[in-house]
Design a protein around this motif. Structure first.
Motif, PDB file in Angstrom:
ATOM      1  N   GLU A  99      22.469  39.160  23.943  1.00  0.00           N
ATOM      2  CA  GLU A  99      23.578  40.089  24.170  1.00  0.00           C
ATOM      3  C   GLU A  99      23.405  41.253  23.202  1.00  0.00           C
ATOM      4  O   GLU A  99      23.291  41.057  21.993  1.00  0.00           O
ATOM      5  N   GLY A 100      23.376  42.475  23.776  1.00  0.00           N
ATOM      6  CA  GLY A 100      23.143  43.642  22.946  1.00  0.00           C
ATOM      7  C   GLY A 100      24.346  44.108  22.164  1.00  0.00           C
ATOM      8  O   GLY A 100      24.203  44.740  21.119  1.00  0.00           O
ATOM      9  N   GLY A 101      25.548  43.803  22.648  1.00  0.00           N
ATOM     10  CA  GLY A 101      26.756  44.223  21.932  1.00  0.00           C
ATOM     11  C   GLY A 101      27.977  44.044  22.794  1.00  0.00           C
ATOM     12  O   GLY A 101      28.162  44.767  23.771  1.00  0.00           O
ATOM     13  N   THR A 102      28.817  43.082  22.486  1.00  0.00           N
ATOM     14  CA  THR A 102      30.015  42.815  23.271  1.00  0.00           C
ATOM     15  C   THR A 102      31.252  42.959  22.401  1.00  0.00           C
ATOM     16  O   THR A 102      31.248  42.606  21.220  1.00  0.00           O
ATOM     17  N   SER A 103      32.325  43.469  22.986  1.00  0.00           N
ATOM     18  CA  SER A 103      33.600  43.631  22.282  1.00  0.00           C
ATOM     19  C   SER A 103      34.594  42.556  22.689  1.00  0.00           C
ATOM     20  O   SER A 103      35.796  42.718  22.509  1.00  0.00           O
ATOM     21  N   THR A 104      34.114  41.455  23.252  1.00  0.00           N
ATOM     22  CA  THR A 104      34.987  40.411  23.791  1.00  0.00           C
ATOM     23  C   THR A 104      35.415  39.405  22.729  1.00  0.00           C
ATOM     24  O   THR A 104      34.798  39.283  21.671  1.00  0.00           O
ATOM     25  N   GLY A 105      36.474  38.685  23.058  1.00  0.00           N
ATOM     26  CA  GLY A 105      36.970  37.607  22.223  1.00  0.00           C
ATOM     27  C   GLY A 105      38.068  36.877  22.973  1.00  0.00           C
ATOM     28  O   GLY A 105      38.283  37.109  24.168  1.00  0.00           O
ATOM     29  N   ILE A 106      38.758  35.978  22.295  1.00  0.00           N
ATOM     30  CA  ILE A 106      39.897  35.274  22.893  1.00  0.00           C
ATOM     31  C   ILE A 106      41.099  35.424  21.980  1.00  0.00           C
ATOM     32  O   ILE A 106      40.958  35.610  20.763  1.00  0.00           O
ATOM     33  N   HIS A 107      42.305  35.375  22.568  1.00  0.00           N
ATOM     34  CA  HIS A 107      43.520  35.459  21.770  1.00  0.00           C
ATOM     35  C   HIS A 107      44.570  34.522  22.342  1.00  0.00           C
ATOM     36  O   HIS A 107      44.450  34.041  23.470  1.00  0.00           O
ATOM     37  N   THR A 108      45.609  34.288  21.542  1.00  0.00           N
ATOM     38  CA  THR A 108      46.743  33.486  21.996  1.00  0.00           C
ATOM     39  C   THR A 108      48.025  34.093  21.426  1.00  0.00           C
ATOM     40  O   THR A 108      48.074  34.514  20.267  1.00  0.00           O
ATOM     41  N   CYS A 109      49.047  34.198  22.279  1.00  0.00           N
ATOM     42  CA  CYS A 109      50.318  34.833  21.902  1.00  0.00           C
ATOM     43  C   CYS A 109      51.289  33.814  21.313  1.00  0.00           C
ATOM     44  O   CYS A 109      51.053  32.606  21.349  1.00  0.00           O
ATOM     45  N   ASP A 110      52.398  34.336  20.778  1.00  0.00           N
ATOM     46  CA  ASP A 110      53.569  33.572  20.348  1.00  0.00           C
ATOM     47  C   ASP A 110      53.391  32.898  18.991  1.00  0.00           C
ATOM     48  O   ASP A 110      52.312  32.404  18.647  1.00  0.00           O
ATOM     49  N   VAL A 111      54.494  32.884  18.261  1.00  0.00           N
ATOM     50  CA  VAL A 111      54.527  32.307  16.921  1.00  0.00           C
ATOM     51  C   VAL A 111      54.191  30.811  16.976  1.00  0.00           C
ATOM     52  O   VAL A 111      54.658  30.080  17.839  1.00  0.00           O
ATOM     53  N   GLY A 112      53.383  30.373  16.049  1.00  0.00           N
ATOM     54  CA  GLY A 112      52.987  28.971  15.949  1.00  0.00           C
ATOM     55  C   GLY A 112      51.707  28.628  16.674  1.00  0.00           C
ATOM     56  O   GLY A 112      51.125  27.569  16.423  1.00  0.00           O
ATOM     57  N   ASN A 113      51.265  29.498  17.576  1.00  0.00           N
ATOM     58  CA  ASN A 113      50.015  29.232  18.292  1.00  0.00           C
ATOM     59  C   ASN A 113      48.827  29.737  17.475  1.00  0.00           C
ATOM     60  O   ASN A 113      48.966  30.573  16.593  1.00  0.00           O
ATOM     61  N   GLY A 114      47.644  29.233  17.813  1.00  0.00           N
ATOM     62  CA  GLY A 114      46.464  29.652  17.069  1.00  0.00           C
ATOM     63  C   GLY A 114      45.253  28.813  17.370  1.00  0.00           C
ATOM     64  O   GLY A 114      45.156  28.163  18.416  1.00  0.00           O
ATOM     65  N   PHE A 115      44.318  28.807  16.431  1.00  0.00           N
ATOM     66  CA  PHE A 115      43.020  28.161  16.610  1.00  0.00           C
ATOM     67  C   PHE A 115      42.742  27.240  15.427  1.00  0.00           C
ATOM     68  O   PHE A 115      43.076  27.564  14.286  1.00  0.00           O
ATOM     69  N   ARG A 116      42.092  26.110  15.742  1.00  0.00           N
ATOM     70  CA  ARG A 116      41.688  25.166  14.704  1.00  0.00           C
ATOM     71  C   ARG A 116      40.189  24.923  14.820  1.00  0.00           C
ATOM     72  O   ARG A 116      39.697  24.595  15.897  1.00  0.00           O
ATOM     73  N   LEU A 117      39.519  25.081  13.692  1.00  0.00           N
ATOM     74  CA  LEU A 117      38.071  24.926  13.649  1.00  0.00           C
ATOM     75  C   LEU A 117      37.702  23.971  12.527  1.00  0.00           C
ATOM     76  O   LEU A 117      38.478  23.750  11.596  1.00  0.00           O
ATOM     77  N   ALA A 118      36.499  23.413  12.619  1.00  0.00           N
ATOM     78  CA  ALA A 118      35.963  22.573  11.553  1.00  0.00           C
ATOM     79  C   ALA A 118      34.480  22.864  11.413  1.00  0.00           C
ATOM     80  O   ALA A 118      33.801  23.212  12.380  1.00  0.00           O
ATOM     81  N   VAL A 119      33.980  22.728  10.201  1.00  0.00           N
ATOM     82  CA  VAL A 119      32.549  22.851   9.934  1.00  0.00           C
ATOM     83  C   VAL A 119      32.139  21.612   9.147  1.00  0.00           C
ATOM     84  O   VAL A 119      32.720  21.297   8.103  1.00  0.00           O
ATOM     85  N   LEU A 120      31.136  20.907   9.651  1.00  0.00           N
ATOM     86  CA  LEU A 120      30.704  19.668   9.022  1.00  0.00           C
ATOM     87  C   LEU A 120      29.985  19.958   7.704  1.00  0.00           C
ATOM     88  O   LEU A 120      29.227  20.921   7.590  1.00  0.00           O
ATOM     89  N   GLY A 121      30.207  19.096   6.719  1.00  0.00           N
ATOM     90  CA  GLY A 121      29.549  19.230   5.433  1.00  0.00           C
ATOM     91  C   GLY A 121      28.166  18.589   5.429  1.00  0.00           C
ATOM     92  O   GLY A 121      27.861  17.717   6.239  1.00  0.00           O
ATOM     93  N   SER A 122      27.345  19.022   4.469  1.00  0.00           N
ATOM     94  CA  SER A 122      25.982  18.493   4.357  1.00  0.00           C
ATOM     95  C   SER A 122      25.637  18.091   2.928  1.00  0.00           C
ATOM     96  O   SER A 122      24.528  17.616   2.683  1.00  0.00           O
ATOM     97  N   GLY A 123      26.552  18.296   1.994  1.00  0.00           N
ATOM     98  CA  GLY A 123      26.253  18.078   0.593  1.00  0.00           C
ATOM     99  C   GLY A 123      25.708  19.309  -0.095  1.00  0.00           C
ATOM    100  O   GLY A 123      25.641  19.352  -1.327  1.00  0.00           O
ATOM    101  N   GLU A 124      25.315  20.334   0.680  1.00  0.00           N
ATOM    102  CA  GLU A 124      24.795  21.584   0.138  1.00  0.00           C
ATOM    103  C   GLU A 124      25.863  22.681   0.214  1.00  0.00           C
ATOM    104  O   GLU A 124      26.800  22.594   1.003  1.00  0.00           O
ATOM    105  N   LEU A 125      25.685  23.707  -0.598  1.00  0.00           N
ATOM    106  CA  LEU A 125      26.589  24.849  -0.553  1.00  0.00           C
ATOM    107  C   LEU A 125      26.328  25.635   0.727  1.00  0.00           C
ATOM    108  O   LEU A 125      25.191  26.018   1.012  1.00  0.00           O
ATOM    109  N   ARG A 126      27.368  25.884   1.528  1.00  0.00           N
ATOM    110  CA  ARG A 126      27.244  26.603   2.785  1.00  0.00           C
ATOM    111  C   ARG A 126      28.198  27.800   2.774  1.00  0.00           C
ATOM    112  O   ARG A 126      29.220  27.793   2.088  1.00  0.00           O
ATOM    113  N   THR A 127      27.836  28.817   3.590  1.00  0.00           N
ATOM    114  CA  THR A 127      28.678  30.007   3.734  1.00  0.00           C
ATOM    115  C   THR A 127      29.052  30.172   5.192  1.00  0.00           C
ATOM    116  O   THR A 127      28.179  30.181   6.067  1.00  0.00           O
TER     117      THR A 127
END
Length: 203
Positions: A99-127
């Motif tokens: 993809e050369g360049g997209t301005s797309t994304g996803i959103h959700t309206c209303d108070v209290g709504n949102g997104f939950r994410l997780a990133v698994l650990g490896s024992g190493e420092l990650r960014t």
């Protein structure tokens, strides 16, 4: 004459193997501007995910990535949009390879709504680079480790128009533990004031 039995050779001294040092959890969160063009292939050397390219259920991941980035849902219906000023591109995606360049994304309206994410650990420092935004709303970012400890909270607000940010999270936890991220609509200034999610990159 009776001979003495041979003297056995001395037993070699065994050096005990030191026990592995326990992983010391670490967490820091900063906010930065979003570049005009984000190269996910360059930024996400271990893994990356982009949302919304071809609709609200469209997800593109790094081909052959580590799979450490997890979408864990979140309250509220998701909708797609294509109006952000910054662009995202990649060369190693699946199911969309490039993809050369997209301005797309996803959103959700209303108070209290949102997104939950997780990133698994490896024992190493990650960014982790989280690219999020909002439109006529105040968003609250909560970041914590599954091992416990305090939650780091940052807020982003724009009551008039859209606003985007890059949240840079540095963390370390043992394998089997997680970094937990919540991006929530805390206040709205319009009938559909919303929080948005675009991409996450891990290195």
């Amino acid at each position: 004459p009776r001979q003495r039995p041979p003297t056995p050779p001395p037993s070699p001294s065994l050096t005990p193997t030191p026990a592995p040092k326990p992983t010391t959890p670490l967490l820091s969160v900063d906010r930065a501007d979003v570049p005009a063009m984000v190269d996910l292939t360059h930024l996400g050397t271990r893994d990356w995910v982009h949302w919304g390219l071809r609709g609200p259920d469209s997800v593109v991941r790094k081909r052959g990535g580590s799979g450490e980035i997890r979408d864990e849902g979140g309250p509220g219906a998701r909708s797609s949009y294509d109006t952000d000023p910054e662009l995202f591109g990649w060369r190693d995606g699946a199911p969309v390879q490039g993809e050369g360049g997209t301005s797309t994304g996803i959103h959700t309206c209303d108070v209290g709504n949102g997104f939950r994410l997780a990133v698994l650990g490896s024992g190493e420092l990650r960014t982790v680079h989280l690219f999020a935004g909002l439109w006529m709303a105040r968003g609250r970012l909560d970041v914590r480790l599954s091992t416990g400890g305090p939650t780091s909270t940052l807020r982003l607000e724009d009551p008039h128009t859209n606003h985007s940010a890059q949240f840079v999270v540095r963390f370390r936890v043992a394998p089997g533990q997680k970094l937990l991220i919540s991006w929530t609509n805390e206040q709205t200034f319009n009938d559909c004031g919303n929080v948005a999610l675009r991409a996450v990159a891990l290195r």
